[in-house]
Design a protein around this motif. Structure first.
Motif, PDB file in Angstrom:
ATOM      1  N   LEU A 294       0.856  -1.183   0.000  1.00  0.00           N
ATOM      2  CA  LEU A 294       0.000   0.000   0.000  1.00  0.00           C
ATOM      3  C   LEU A 294       0.890   1.229   0.000  1.00  0.00           C
ATOM      4  O   LEU A 294       1.855   1.307   0.767  1.00  0.00           O
ATOM      5  CB  LEU A 294      -0.893   0.013   1.247  1.00  0.00           C
ATOM      6  N   TYR A 295       0.568   2.181  -0.858  1.00  0.00           N
ATOM      7  CA  TYR A 295       1.350   3.428  -0.897  1.00  0.00           C
ATOM      8  C   TYR A 295       0.456   4.605  -0.531  1.00  0.00           C
ATOM      9  O   TYR A 295      -0.600   4.813  -1.126  1.00  0.00           O
ATOM     10  CB  TYR A 295       1.973   3.664  -2.281  1.00  0.00           C
ATOM     11  N   TRP A 296       0.921   5.391   0.451  1.00  0.00           N
ATOM     12  CA  TRP A 296       0.171   6.561   0.914  1.00  0.00           C
ATOM     13  C   TRP A 296       1.089   7.775   0.849  1.00  0.00           C
ATOM     14  O   TRP A 296       2.034   7.892   1.619  1.00  0.00           O
ATOM     15  CB  TRP A 296      -0.324   6.326   2.347  1.00  0.00           C
ATOM     16  N   GLY A 297       0.815   8.643  -0.119  1.00  0.00           N
ATOM     17  CA  GLY A 297       1.632   9.832  -0.288  1.00  0.00           C
ATOM     18  C   GLY A 297       0.796  11.090  -0.255  1.00  0.00           C
ATOM     19  O   GLY A 297      -0.442  11.049  -0.113  1.00  0.00           O
ATOM     20  N   ASP A 298       1.448  12.232  -0.371  1.00  0.00           N
ATOM     21  CA  ASP A 298       0.725  13.496  -0.484  1.00  0.00           C
ATOM     22  C   ASP A 298      -0.123  13.478  -1.751  1.00  0.00           C
ATOM     23  O   ASP A 298       0.251  12.860  -2.759  1.00  0.00           O
ATOM     24  CB  ASP A 298       1.704  14.673  -0.572  1.00  0.00           C
ATOM     25  N   ILE A 299      -1.249  14.172  -1.704  1.00  0.00           N
ATOM     26  CA  ILE A 299      -2.081  14.292  -2.906  1.00  0.00           C
ATOM     27  C   ILE A 299      -1.617  15.549  -3.648  1.00  0.00           C
ATOM     28  O   ILE A 299      -2.167  16.643  -3.516  1.00  0.00           O
ATOM     29  CB  ILE A 299      -3.584  14.364  -2.558  1.00  0.00           C
ATOM     30  N   ASP A 300      -0.535  15.379  -4.384  1.00  0.00           N
ATOM     31  CA  ASP A 300       0.004  16.434  -5.247  1.00  0.00           C
ATOM     32  C   ASP A 300       0.733  15.756  -6.406  1.00  0.00           C
ATOM     33  O   ASP A 300       0.798  14.521  -6.470  1.00  0.00           O
ATOM     34  CB  ASP A 300       0.923  17.389  -4.471  1.00  0.00           C
ATOM     35  N   ALA A 301       1.251  16.561  -7.323  1.00  0.00           N
ATOM     36  CA  ALA A 301       1.897  15.978  -8.508  1.00  0.00           C
ATOM     37  C   ALA A 301       3.038  15.049  -8.113  1.00  0.00           C
ATOM     38  O   ALA A 301       3.149  13.922  -8.615  1.00  0.00           O
ATOM     39  CB  ALA A 301       2.411  17.095  -9.420  1.00  0.00           C
ATOM     40  N   GLN A 316       2.103  -4.539  -8.092  1.00  0.00           N
ATOM     41  CA  GLN A 316       0.902  -4.825  -7.310  1.00  0.00           C
ATOM     42  C   GLN A 316       0.569  -3.702  -6.331  1.00  0.00           C
ATOM     43  O   GLN A 316      -0.435  -3.763  -5.603  1.00  0.00           O
ATOM     44  CB  GLN A 316       1.073  -6.148  -6.539  1.00  0.00           C
ATOM     45  N   THR A 317       1.367  -2.640  -6.302  1.00  0.00           N
ATOM     46  CA  THR A 317       1.179  -1.542  -5.355  1.00  0.00           C
ATOM     47  C   THR A 317      -0.186  -0.881  -5.531  1.00  0.00           C
ATOM     48  O   THR A 317      -0.591  -0.548  -6.651  1.00  0.00           O
ATOM     49  CB  THR A 317       2.282  -0.481  -5.536  1.00  0.00           C
ATOM     50  N   ARG A 318      -0.861  -0.677  -4.411  1.00  0.00           N
ATOM     51  CA  ARG A 318      -2.166  -0.009  -4.425  1.00  0.00           C
ATOM     52  C   ARG A 318      -2.062   1.301  -3.660  1.00  0.00           C
ATOM     53  O   ARG A 318      -1.496   1.339  -2.559  1.00  0.00           O
ATOM     54  CB  ARG A 318      -3.217  -0.916  -3.780  1.00  0.00           C
ATOM     55  N   SER A 319      -2.567   2.379  -4.236  1.00  0.00           N
ATOM     56  CA  SER A 319      -2.557   3.666  -3.536  1.00  0.00           C
ATOM     57  C   SER A 319      -3.723   3.729  -2.559  1.00  0.00           C
ATOM     58  O   SER A 319      -4.796   3.188  -2.830  1.00  0.00           O
ATOM     59  CB  SER A 319      -2.648   4.821  -4.533  1.00  0.00           C
ATOM     60  N   ILE A 320      -3.510   4.383  -1.423  1.00  0.00           N
ATOM     61  CA  ILE A 320      -4.581   4.556  -0.440  1.00  0.00           C
ATOM     62  C   ILE A 320      -4.632   6.022  -0.009  1.00  0.00           C
ATOM     63  O   ILE A 320      -3.607   6.709   0.022  1.00  0.00           O
ATOM     64  CB  ILE A 320      -4.402   3.647   0.799  1.00  0.00           C
ATOM     65  N   LEU A 321      -5.814   6.492   0.307  1.00  0.00           N
ATOM     66  CA  LEU A 321      -6.030   7.870   0.770  1.00  0.00           C
ATOM     67  C   LEU A 321      -5.436   8.891  -0.195  1.00  0.00           C
ATOM     68  O   LEU A 321      -4.984   9.965   0.201  1.00  0.00           O
ATOM     69  CB  LEU A 321      -5.450   8.050   2.179  1.00  0.00           C
TER      70      LEU A 321
END
Length: 383
Positions: A294-301, A316-321
């Motif tokens: 699971l990858y959770w990063g800032d919501i920016d470019a 297989q990485t899935r973004s969250i939030l």
């Protein structure tokens, strides 16, 4: 008619080939400078001034420099005049004194003799790049020492400053560019050519970056780390980590890493501090390929560009939030950092649409601005 400035510029262009003749131990051959045998200007006064200017830097005037041969040429406006039809340097001294290169060439000859005596395999390289001998003219004694050490010890397995070479402790670090060229030639069979980092390329030890992670499962923390849950280890050790993990959560920011310890209990899970683009430190951890990511990063470019980069290593990485609903709910019109890259190759359709929106408007919603209650609620459903 050629000008004195043009003669000097053309002479300087002949300098490299002259240096190459010295390396080959060839006798000096007359150096000829091509000129313009025509003259189209109509002022006799200007013509005489140009002739005086050329003569002022000639061997006839100064005792060294270029020689001139004149020939009577019929010009369009001034009738028959004596024009310089041949410009040449008859001797090495004439050429070098004119260019003010006597001292430089003396040091150059001393250095090439020293290098070829000690490292004859570099002769062709010297012929190809004589200017690099001059650019490093005061370093060759130490450069030779380093090369000779690597010839005898092509796989040192030591740190740079551990190498038993009698040079300044920072010498190799400060001269990696030229040393890379030399070592690539003299120990070519032992060079890791795909590696750009000096230490990796030449089989040296190096200070590895560290991977910081948090154990989110108390049982793993107790069984493997004596209850420790905030750990940092070198990349190489992380790559060989063997834990009963089924899920890894990668977070972009350090503040969010601290937040993960307050999340609901997550069995067989660790959270990794990706540290922005340092995410590339994880690319060779092959064991990550077989678990949920699971990858959770800032919501920016940049957040989506890092996600795309990480997914290029582990598809297989899935973004969250990092979705449009979360963005619309908590966005406070903060400006982001302008992005000049295109990195949507590994984004899905929804991610790409949000990425384009953020990039176009230079918007940002940082991870830490998402309320903890919202984050907790998400992870409650995740388990």
């Amino acid at each position: 008619m050629i000008t004195p400035e043009q003669i000097r510029a053309k002479s300087l262009r002949k300098y490299t080939s002259f240096l190459q003749t010295l390396v080959r131990n060839e006798t000096f051959d007359r150096i000829v400078i091509t000129g313009d045998k025509s003259y189209t200007k109509s002022s006799l006064q200007e013509f005489e001034r140009e002739i005086r200017s050329i003569l002022s830097q000639s061997k006839d005037k100064n005792g060294y420099g270029y020689s001139l041969d004149f020939q009577k040429v019929k010009t369009k406006y001034l009738g028959t005049q004596d024009l310089p039809t041949a410009i040449y340097f008859d001797t090495e001294i004439d050429f070098l004194k004119y260019l003010n290169k006597e001292k430089e060439v003396k040091v150059f000859e001393q250095n090439i003799r020293k290098i070829i005596d000690e490292l004859p395999e570099l002769k062709e390289w010297i012929i190809q790049y004589p200017s690099k001998i001059i650019a490093n003219e005061d370093k060759w004694e130490d450069l030779i020492k380093v090369c000779q050490y690597f010839l005898k010890n092509p796989i040192p397995r030591l740190y740079l400053r551990e190498l038993p070479i009698k040079v300044h402790t920072k010498f190799i670090e400060q001269n990696q560019g030229i040393l890379k060229e030399l070592l690539d030639l003299i120990i070519s069979d032992n060079v890791n050519k795909e590696e750009k980092q000096f230490e990796k390329r030449f089989n040296l030890k190096y200070s590895e970056p560290q991977v910081r992670f948090k154990i989110l499962d108390q049982e793993i923390s107790k069984s493997y780390f004596q209850g420790l849950n905030d750990i940092a280890i070198p990349v190489g050790q992380f790559e060989s980590l063997n834990l009963p993990i089924k899920r890894v959560l990668v977070v972009e920011n350090k503040t969010t890493l601290y937040t993960t310890l307050t999340l609901p209990k997550m069995t067989k899970t660790i959270a990794i501090f990706g540290s922005g683009y340092s995410i590339n430190n994880l690319k060779n951890a092959k064991w990550l390929s077989d678990i949920e990511l699971l990858y959770w990063g800032d919501i920016d470019a940049q957040g989506f560009e890092i996600l795309s980069q990480f997914r290029s290593y582990f598809n297989q990485t899935r973004s969250i939030l990092m979705d449009r609903e979360t963005f619309d709910k908590f966005f406070e019109y903060d400006a982001g950092t302008v992005s000049y890259v295109t990195a949507d190759s590994f984004l899905n359709e929804q991610e790409r649409e949000l990425y384009d929106l953020l990039k176009t408007n230079n918007w940002r919603l940082e991870q830490e601005k998402i309320p903890l209650e919202y984050v907790r609620s998400f992870f409650d459903k995740l388990e």
